[in-house]
Write an enzyme that holds these catalytic residues in place. Structure first.
Site, PDB file in Angstrom:
ATOM      1  N   GLU A  29     -13.348   7.622 -21.104  1.00  0.00           N
ATOM      2  CA  GLU A  29     -15.150   6.332 -20.983  1.00  0.00           C
ATOM      3  C   GLU A  29     -14.671   4.831 -21.850  1.00  0.00           C
ATOM      4  OE1 GLU A  29     -16.999  10.179 -22.518  1.00  0.00           O
ATOM      5  OE2 GLU A  29     -14.700   9.499 -22.242  1.00  0.00           O
TER       6      GLU A  29
ATOM      7  N   GLU B 156     -16.926  16.498 -24.190  1.00  0.00           N
ATOM      8  CA  GLU B 156     -18.228  16.497 -25.197  1.00  0.00           C
ATOM      9  C   GLU B 156     -18.567  17.992 -25.375  1.00  0.00           C
ATOM     10  OE1 GLU B 156     -19.575  12.346 -25.782  1.00  0.00           O
ATOM     11  OE2 GLU B 156     -20.065  13.096 -23.752  1.00  0.00           O
TER      12      GLU B 156
END
Length: 261
Positions: free
Chosen positions: A132, A112
């Site tokens: 995740e 990210e």
């Protein structure tokens, strides 16, 4: 562990920021806040033009959020500081190019963070993932950004499965600009940074603002804002010495000399 999680190198108008938190270059709250302060200083400096984000070590670019720090008391919803996680993800008005050089594992919040940069270079050993989902949580920033950067179904595959993909696949989908050997990655990033540094900084700023502000606008609405000089960077560019210099240099058949004003 070193005294500081960041190593800073400056060459002229280029700033290199190296994340150095062995062994996974994971980012805790204090590191995130320091990164935010560093990127803010770069953004606000009238002298600096291009930034490079890289990480120390061969195995990890960054594993993202520091789970060990979280287990020790760091709140996942705590104060990440200026710019949010990693100091760049939510930093407003970043109108200068930021490059990312990825070597080794780049996953979760590390990916990210890389997605928050304008251009990504990777070594042949770079691997990426958004794992995740395996922890029962959502890669929030990636869920917003990734489907806008690569084909929707590819982004959903990566988000829903959390699978790993290599540098070649990342380049195939346009996430990565260039792949190098691990030994050449840093110099390749500097070479690209020097190229951008030689370019017109006011145009770079205008490009970044136009791209950012027009992301969710209709084409004609965005174009009207540009042509009517309703974006600060565009208005500054069209009133600048550099705008005249570009025309003069073209007419005189010489390289332009950009002053950033």
């Amino acid at each position: 562990m070193t005294d500081s999680p960041l190593a800073i190198r400056r060459e002229g108008r280029i700033l290199e920021i190296t994340l150095n938190r062995p062994k996974a270059n994971a980012i805790d709250l204090s590191t995130s806040r320091l990164m935010g302060e560093t990127f803010m200083e770069f953004r606000d400096s009238p002298e600096m033009r291009v930034a490079i984000l890289r990480a120390e070590g061969e195995k990890f670019f960054s594993a993202g959020w520091d789970l060990k720090a979280a287990a020790g008391g760091d709140d996942v919803d705590g104060d990440y500081g200026i710019g949010g996680f990693g100091g760049l993800q939510e930093l407003g008005n970043m109108n200068k190019p930021v490059l990312c050089a990825v070597n080794g594992i780049c996953c979760g919040g590390g990916l990210e963070l890389a997605l928050s940069c304008d251009l990504i270079l990777a070594s042949e050993t770079a691997t990426f993932a958004l794992p995740e989902i395996h922890s029962g949580t959502v890669a929030d920033a990636a869920s917003i950004k990734l489907p806008k950067r690569i084909p929707y179904h590819v982004a959903m595959d990566l988000l829903l499965t959390g699978r790993w993909f290599d540098a070649e696949e990342a380049k195939q989908w346009g996430l990565v600009k260039e792949i190098t050997t691990p030994e050449n990655l840093r110099e390749a990033a500097w070479e690209l940074a020097r190229l951008l540094d030689s370019g017109p900084p006011l145009v770079h700023a205008a490009i970044k603002e136009v791209v950012r502000e027009s992301e969710n606008m209709r084409f004609q609405d965005a174009l009207n804002r540009v042509t009517k000089r309703q974006m600060p960077t565009v208005d500054r560019l069209y009133s600048s010495e550099d705008q005249l210099e570009g025309a003069r240099a073209f007419a005189e058949k010489r390289p332009p000399v950009w002053k950033g004003k």
